[in-house]
Motif scaffolding. Structure first.
Motif, PDB file in Angstrom:
ATOM      1  N   UNK A  56       0.790  -1.382   0.635  1.00 11.84           N
ATOM      2  CA  UNK A  56      -0.246  -0.230   0.104  1.00 11.84           C
ATOM      3  C   UNK A  56       0.751   1.385  -0.226  1.00 11.84           C
ATOM      4  N   UNK A  57       1.818   1.501   0.583  1.00  7.19           N
ATOM      5  CA  UNK A  57       2.631   2.528   0.925  1.00  7.19           C
ATOM      6  C   UNK A  57       3.383   2.828  -0.385  1.00  7.19           C
ATOM      7  N   UNK A  58       3.537   2.015  -1.404  1.00  5.04           N
ATOM      8  CA  UNK A  58       4.009   2.469  -2.693  1.00  5.04           C
ATOM      9  C   UNK A  58       3.454   2.503  -3.420  1.00  5.04           C
ATOM     10  N   UNK A  59       1.988   2.401  -3.112  1.00  4.71           N
ATOM     11  CA  UNK A  59       0.646   2.740  -3.910  1.00  4.71           C
ATOM     12  C   UNK A  59      -0.141   4.363  -3.973  1.00  4.71           C
ATOM     13  N   UNK A  60       0.094   4.544  -2.314  1.00  2.70           N
ATOM     14  CA  UNK A  60       0.515   5.948  -1.903  1.00  2.70           C
ATOM     15  C   UNK A  60       1.494   6.759  -2.480  1.00  2.70           C
ATOM     16  N   UNK A  61       2.561   6.533  -2.274  1.00  2.40           N
ATOM     17  CA  UNK A  61       3.704   7.152  -3.180  1.00  2.40           C
ATOM     18  C   UNK A  61       3.276   7.459  -4.255  1.00  2.40           C
ATOM     19  N   UNK A  62       2.994   6.752  -5.537  1.00  5.04           N
ATOM     20  CA  UNK A  62       2.594   7.140  -6.704  1.00  5.04           C
ATOM     21  C   UNK A  62       1.535   8.117  -7.109  1.00  5.04           C
ATOM     22  N   UNK A  63       0.689   7.757  -5.877  1.00 10.02           N
ATOM     23  CA  UNK A  63      -0.821   8.675  -5.953  1.00 10.02           C
ATOM     24  C   UNK A  63       0.091  10.130  -5.397  1.00 10.02           C
ATOM     25  N   UNK A  64       1.106   9.998  -4.916  1.00 10.95           N
ATOM     26  CA  UNK A  64       0.994  11.473  -3.849  1.00 10.95           C
ATOM     27  C   UNK A  64       2.206  11.891  -3.797  1.00 10.95           C
ATOM     28  N   UNK A  65       3.090  11.041  -4.617  1.00  5.10           N
ATOM     29  CA  UNK A  65       4.973  12.226  -4.789  1.00  5.10           C
ATOM     30  C   UNK A  65       4.669  13.631  -5.169  1.00  5.10           C
ATOM     31  N   UNK A  66       5.433  14.177  -4.329  1.00  3.15           N
ATOM     32  CA  UNK A  66       5.594  15.489  -5.311  1.00  3.15           C
ATOM     33  C   UNK A  66       6.586  15.675  -5.834  1.00  3.15           C
ATOM     34  N   UNK A  67       7.821  14.974  -5.978  1.00  2.64           N
ATOM     35  CA  UNK A  67       8.789  15.616  -6.621  1.00  2.64           C
ATOM     36  C   UNK A  67       9.534  13.838  -6.636  1.00  2.64           C
ATOM     37  N   UNK A  68      10.705  14.346  -7.693  1.00  3.16           N
ATOM     38  CA  UNK A  68      11.309  12.541  -8.264  1.00  3.16           C
ATOM     39  C   UNK A  68      12.564  13.494  -9.397  1.00  3.16           C
ATOM     40  N   UNK A  69      13.068  12.155  -9.785  1.00  2.00           N
ATOM     41  CA  UNK A  69      13.531  12.444 -11.198  1.00  2.00           C
ATOM     42  C   UNK A  69      13.693  11.309 -12.196  1.00  2.00           C
ATOM     43  N   UNK A  70      13.403  11.530 -12.739  1.00  2.32           N
ATOM     44  CA  UNK A  70      13.150  10.619 -13.988  1.00  2.32           C
ATOM     45  C   UNK A  70      14.551  10.832 -15.116  1.00  2.32           C
ATOM     46  N   UNK A  71      15.499   9.312 -14.988  1.00  2.00           N
ATOM     47  CA  UNK A  71      16.149   9.024 -15.337  1.00  2.00           C
ATOM     48  C   UNK A  71      16.601   7.957 -16.394  1.00  2.00           C
ATOM     49  N   UNK A  72      16.909   9.040 -17.962  1.00  6.41           N
ATOM     50  CA  UNK A  72      16.786   8.599 -19.627  1.00  6.41           C
ATOM     51  C   UNK A  72      18.621   7.881 -19.551  1.00  6.41           C
TER      52      UNK A  72
END
Length: 431
Positions: free
Chosen positions: A141-157
């Protein structure tokens, strides 16, 4: 099926304290889907199978419990002096002034808060996707909560060989900060990246990292979790590994009131490799939980889980690790070891190792042990003039050595050994 009343109430209280899923473009849709997953499963409780050893109440609470920052004195910042691209988050907020320019040969780095507003982006095929796959057969559940409410992060390609490591530094400043970050890392075929993480991040920290490692790519991950003793953290690493690709992930944890690190790894291409390791030193009101699920879904893949915990003064360590070998995943080589060194009679180590195998040509093993310092070895060192504290530190380092050996970069491994040695030398004082 309706949620139990207690779970429904806990979820409602948690969601009320959070802003609604924000953003627009592709990210808004991903967040809405994640919220639907969370609403269907609810927040975890002690009666849930994979939470029986760890009380999630402080992670469920609407507000983050206060956490005083730890003063490390003149101790050098982890990875200080290395040639790296440094990216800083303060209480979950990107700090451009303290960060390097995000330009790096062979790598494209973007902030989730900015790229999420576009209509089309490569990350929409990854954000929340591995997290969704990881919800079966065990809800997270905490992973789903994170995906729903993450305020920021990085997209690294990563399109080629990164010219130097990327270092994420998580700074904790506010005693009541509640940070939620979500990173996506995509490695193209043959690409390689070393990603380093360090710092306590916040009073309460939620982080998800989704990593897609294409055929022949190499991903090395080294994490040093911060020493703020009152902090709480729940982290998830989801990884999908292609043919002849490799992932190595190592975590060092010292201090922290509650830490739960989950890793969910799928080997989907033939001859893939996944090595997961952790070294933990806990003192007093310390609870540390490693929960690992590795799935072999291809031929001739190798996985290693090596987790060592040193516990003292009533500290608690948990290990829940599973190797699942699917039908057709012949010639699997799966190894799992979890061990604890208890330095007193009040500390506890709770382990749940599992194997589930549906192929007949495999080599899989698991083991879990718990014990005290070897009195014979301790006497040997003392008889040669080594002070007791120093002798005990040497034996602890020897115990943790197998986990540290999983670090591919010997310079980083040596830095971590030295850091541990200095911490242990000060054992008995705060920190």
């Amino acid at each position: 099926m309706a949620l139990p009343k207690a779970k429904e109430d806990a979820l409602a209280a948690r969601l009320q304290a959070l802003p609604g899923p924000s953003g627009k473009g592709w990210l808004a849709a991903a967040r809405t889907e994640a919220l639907a997953r969370l609403t269907a499963m609810g927040l975890p409780a002690r009666r849930d199978e994979y939470w029986r050893y760890t009380d999630p109440s402080s992670l469920n609470a609407p507000e983050a419990p206060a956490a005083v920052r730890f003063d490390a004195g003149d101790e050098a910042e982890p990875f200080d002096g290395m040639d790296r691209l440094k990216i800083v988050f303060v209480d979950g907020v990107f700090d451009p002034a303290a960060s390097d320019d995000l330009t790096l040969s062979g790598v494209t780095i973007e902030r989730l808060a900015q790229a999420g507003d576009t209509d089309i982006h490569w990350a929409q095929g990854l954000y929340g996707q591995l997290e969704t796959r990881g919800q079966t057969p065990v809800p997270r559940p905490f992973a789903a909560l994170n995906s729903a409410f993450a305020t920021d992060g990085l997209l690294i390609h990563v399109t080629g060989k990164a010219e130097k490591p990327v270092s994420l530094v998580y700074v904790h400043k506010s005693d009541t900060s509640d940070a939620i970050l979500h990173h996506c890392v995509k490695l193209d075929p043959g690409a390689s990246l070393t990603l380093m993480e360090s710092g306590p991040a916040a009073a309460r920290f939620s982080k998800v990292m989704e990593v897609d490692i294409a055929d022949g790519a190499v991903f090395h991950h080294i994490r040093i979790q911060g020493r703020d003793h009152q902090r709480r953290a729940v982290t998830h690493l989801f990884a999908r590994i292609g043919a002849k690709a490799e992932m190595r992930s190592f975590t060092l944890t010292a201090n922290g009131r509650l830490t739960r690190n989950e890793a969910v790894v799928e080997l989907v291409g033939d001859e893939g490799r996944a090595h997961l390791a952790g070294a933990t030193v806990g003192d007093g009101d310390f609870h540390h939980d490693d929960t690992v699920f590795v799935t072999h879904a291809a031929v001739a893949c190798e996985s290693r889980q090596v987790f060592k915990k040193v516990l003292m003064n009533g500290a608690v360590g948990v290990f829940q690790g599973k190797i699942l070998v699917k039908p057709g995943a012949q010639k699997t080589d799966g190894y799992q070891i979890s061990q604890s060194l208890l330095l007193d009679e009040d500390s506890q180590f709770l382990a749940k190792p599992e194997l589930e195998i549906y192929a007949d040509d495999v080599k899989c093993s698991h083991g879990s042990t718990s014990g005290a310092i070897d009195d014979v070895a301790l006497f040997y060192l003392r008889s040669r003039g080594v002070p007791r504290r120093r002798a005990q530190a040497l034996l602890v380092l020897a115990f943790l050595a197998e986990a540290i050996q999983e670090i591919a970069d010997e310079d980083i491994a040596e830095d971590i050994r030295g850091r541990l040695e200095r911490w242990l030398a000060r054992h008995g004082s705060n920190g």
